[in-house]
Design an enzyme around this catalytic site. Structure first.
Site, PDB file in Angstrom:
ATOM      1  CB  CYS A   1      49.628 -39.115-112.066  1.00  0.00           C
ATOM      2  SG  CYS A   1      49.805 -38.453-113.121  1.00  0.00           S
TER       3      CYS A   1
ATOM      4  CB  CYS B   1      55.430 -37.648-112.192  1.00  0.00           C
ATOM      5  SG  CYS B   1      53.947 -36.023-111.820  1.00  0.00           S
TER       6      CYS B   1
ATOM      7  CG  ASP C   1      53.050 -24.008 -86.460  1.00  0.00           C
ATOM      8  OD1 ASP C   1      52.914 -22.618 -85.419  1.00  0.00           O
ATOM      9  OD2 ASP C   1      53.697 -23.777 -86.850  1.00  0.00           O
TER      10      ASP C   1
ATOM     11  CG  ASP D   1      55.156 -26.632 -90.162  1.00  0.00           C
ATOM     12  OD1 ASP D   1      55.090 -25.080 -88.902  1.00  0.00           O
ATOM     13  OD2 ASP D   1      56.104 -25.756 -90.867  1.00  0.00           O
TER      14      ASP D   1
ATOM     15  CG  ASP E   1      54.132 -26.966 -84.718  1.00  0.00           C
ATOM     16  OD1 ASP E   1      53.585 -26.087 -83.619  1.00  0.00           O
ATOM     17  OD2 ASP E   1      54.042 -26.641 -85.410  1.00  0.00           O
TER      18      ASP E   1
END
Lengths: 721, 50
Positions: A29, A32, A436, A610, A614
């Protein structure tokens, strides 16, 4: 992190200052953004720091003589955010070019002012306004409307004219025709001193159409920005050795085949190469999904994208950039992506057919009224304009983007990035979910099993701290220790300290056979004269795995694991997750083939993965999902990116996708019904252009309001369920 | 109705001033980061964009 030195990204910005652009991970948000800014402003030599919380980017101006860019990066990562500098080739995006807010504001200004005159005329018609005053007000409207339309409507008529020159009719064409015809007819009426002019319709039409355009553009900009941020993360660096000199740091793109490179501990290999050192330990989990490092000998090929987890080594480059195997995986991904892109072209093809239809019926109406019924030229023109305006497919055009924008915002707040609205539609149709294992269901790092002799583990950890091997890092994470001096690393075998302690494989420590009895990853430790002790490691599961699998089943989806890791390791995870269908040892090509087979059976497959292994499967799937920790290529190929660690957020995404699809369908039915009713009315001459514009814009507003229900529906369902 | 002759230009001039103000806010990039700005407004030592 194998990032190039930040100084390579510095750009001179005048006043002796340099500017550095970075993308920041982990901004949830605006709070930060402020934290990062104030932290950076405290550094000496930082002239200004600005974090854009919407695009998640940092621009910082520093005085190089006082502060090194590395200090900036360190300051931000100390706060717990990921930071990646990138070369700023995109600054032009911030310019006014493509910014629709100004045309929108001008159109809004025009609408309000022309309306003021129009209301006066309408009121005057009912009372006692004289023709001279009426004509004066019409001319005043013209003075405002002509420049406003010329400027704001150029967003529509310039692309329409360009498309026409290439022989295509886009949806911009009937829109432009309607606006310009309304304007021209109104001018003609005003010059004749007639009772009615429709400048208000021309400008308000422009205004409402621009509102739709701006909404659409905002969604696109947001998602394309996210994709650019991801690409910034995969800019690599390399160390080139020339004629016996010290290694020199260069960007990976500057390498050429034949160059000799130095790969330090923990770095990614920047190009395909052949090992010239005696041996090396390589973690290729990102490319193959195999979770344990491999040992290579002199002359073995090295693939770009693998990580060096052993001692530093040298290698000779064989292929760079687009020639690498990694890049060919990305090419498969891209090919599959273009194939899938055809779905999205459907909307364009619809407007290809629809636009001539709209123009045709307007012309037909014009001809019939003028020639058959015998209406005046201006009356016939107004009917044609009403047809053009009322059939403007704004509601149909907004039906999808309005819902998609709302869904994307809701999901972003929940830590999910959606790349395009089409992805949500496809996600709602999914029947199977392929998962995966490494890095997706499990966290990428290993965890030490707790039942160990703590004293021994602490001692072993002093050796482990010197190595980048994933098991050693897991050991030193569990028992932090100062690294011992003089530890020698034997790639593929283990570590030996000066005192003779050995940490490594069973063979290396003299514990016996090479294979681990229970399939778990293991390290053996032996002090001189003692018996070898065993440390076992497992990969910790991401939170929410069981709930996710159950939730998928409850939603009628079939989850299955396809992993490149060993069957033993996959079986363990499948068992914990409560999954009966799984397959281990899959190569990237296997995954693509399996996905193709499932698609061939008429199933819609969502791929959740990931690794680079993949990436091809992700691109080939009906819809693809990647965690934020994924390899760059996987993230670029994925439609949906989960930023959070909890897997259950996948269920939220599916729920929102399904609700969105229902709302989109409602919107499309409504838009179609609206056109079916309004077109005959307009053709029958029962709508003036103004009424048509009001009808058209209220249909758009209704569609947008329906989209807003998405958040509301979700709240109520959460509360009840 | 002669009052219209200066009331119309007056209303247009006022509206153009408002339009100009809006265009200035767009040019000075005040719509680039709606997410950050809603927190930034609470900061005491906020520095304006250059």
């Amino acid at each position: 992190m194998t990032a190039p030195a930040p100084s390579l990204f510095l750009r001179a910005s005048g006043d002796g200052l340099h500017s550095l652009n970075c993308t920041i991970e982990g901004i949830t948000c605006g709070r930060c953004a402020i934290t990062i800014e104030s932290e950076l402003n405290r550094l000496a030599g930082v002239a200004s720091a600005r974090v854009n919380a919407t695009t998640r980017r940092l621009q910082v101006e520093i005085d190089r003589t006082v502060t090194a860019p590395e200090q900036v990066l360190a300051a931000v990562s100390d706060l717990g955010y990921g930071i990646h500098p990138f070369a700023d080739d995109t600054s032009s995006r911030n310019s006014d070019e493509g910014n629709l807010l100004v045309p929108l504001a001008v159109a809004g200004f025009g609408t309000m002012n022309v309306m003021l005159f129009s209301v006066a005329v309408w009121a005057g018609l009912a009372s006692d306004m004289g023709p001279d005053t009426r004509t004066l007000l019409h001319w005043a409207s013209a003075v405002v409307a002509i420049p406003v339309v010329a400027y704001s409507a150029s967003v529509f008529y310039l692309p329409a004219a360009k498309a026409l020159r290439h022989g295509r009719v886009t949806m911009d064409a009937p829109i432009s025709l309607a606006i310009l015809a309304t304007l021209a007819a109104s001018l003609y009426e005003t010059a004749q001193g007639a009772e009615h002019a429709y400048f208000d319709a021309a400008v308000s039409l422009t205004f409402f159409l621009l509102v739709g355009r701006v909404l659409d553009r905002m969604l696109r900009k947001r998602s394309s920005g996210a994709a650019e941020n991801l690409r910034a993360m995969i800019q690599g660096r390399a160390f080139r050795i020339r004629a016996g000199n010290q290694p020199e740091e260069v960007l990976a793109t500057e390498l050429a085949p034949g160059d000799v490179i130095h790969v330090p501990v923990g770095e990614l290999i920047p190009a395909d190469a052949v090992l010239t050192a005696r041996s090396a330990a390589i973690d290729d989990s990102a490319v193959t999904g195999e979770s344990m490092p491999r040992t290579l000998r002199k002359g073995d090929p090295l693939m770009a994208g693998c990580r060096n987890v052993g001692p530093a080594f040298s290698a000779q480059v064989t292929a760079v950039g687009s020639e690498t195997r990694l890049s060919s995986i990305a090419d498969i991904a891209e090919a599959a992506e273009t194939h899938r892109g055809r779905h999205q072209l459907l909307a364009d093809r619809f407007s290809q057919g629809y636009a001539p239809l709209v123009i045709g019926s307007a012309m037909l109406g014009f001809a019939v009224w003028l020639l058959v019924v015998g209406a005046s030229l201006s009356q016939a023109t107004m009917i044609a304009v009403a047809v053009l305006v009322v059939t403007c497919p704004c509601a149909a055009g907004l039906a999808t983007p309005a819902v998609a924008a709302r869904a994307a915002n809701l999901l972003l707040a929940g830590g999910v990035i959606v790349r395009d609205g089409g992805a949500l539609e496809r996600l709602a149709e999914v029947t199977d979910v392929v998962l995966d294992k490494t890095g997706t269901l499990t966290r990428p790092e290993f965890v030490l099993d707790p039942d160990v002799n703590a004293k021994l583990a602490r001692r072993a950890s002093t050796l482990a701290a010197t190595s980048r091997h994933p098991l050693c890092r897991a050991l030193s994470a569990a028992y932090p220790a100062q690294p011992l001096d003089g530890v020698q690393e034997f790639p593929g075998l283990g570590l030996e300290a000066n005192g003779g302690e050995r940490l490594g494989s069973a063979v290396f420590t003299g514990a016996g056979s090479a294979a681990s009895p229970d399939g778990l990853a293991e390290l053996w430790f032996r002090v001189p004269g003692g018996r070898p002790a065993r440390f076992r490691f497992s990969q910790s599961l991401r939170p929410g795995l069981r709930n996710m699998v159950e939730g998928l089943r409850r939603r009628g989806l079939r989850p299955v694991i396809l992993s490149g890791d060993t069957p033993n390791a996959v079986a363990a995870v499948a068992c914990t997750a409560g999954l009966a269908t799984w397959q281990g040892g899959c190569s990237p090509e296997d995954k693509v083939a399996r996905l193709g087979a499932m698609t061939g059976e008429g199933r819609r497959v969502a791929m959740f993965g990931d690794g680079l292994n993949d990436a091809a499967a992700l691109a080939g799937a009906h819809v693809s999902i990647a965690p934020a920790s994924a390899a760059g290529a996987a993230q670029v190929a994925a439609d949906v990116i989960l930023l959070g660690k909890n897997l259950e957020s996948l269920l939220d995404v599916i729920d929102i996708a399904r609700t969105s699809r229902r709302l989109i369908a409602e919107n499309l039915v409504f838009a179609a019904a609206y056109n079916v009713v309004s077109l005959p009315l307009a053709l029958a001459g029962m709508l003036t252009p103004l009424v048509a514009a009001i009808l058209m814009s209220s249909s758009s507003i209704l569609v947008m309001l329906n989209a807003l229900r998405l958040g509301h529906l979700r709240e109520t369902r959460k509360a009840s369920g | 109705m002669t009052s219209l002759l200066y009331l119309i230009p007056a209303s247009l001039i006022l509206a153009i001033i408002a339009l100009g103000a809006f265009i200035w806010t767009v040019r000075s990039r005040q719509y680039d980061d709606p997410e950050g700005d809603r927190y930034r407004i609470l900061e005491d030592d906020d520095r304006p964009l250059r």
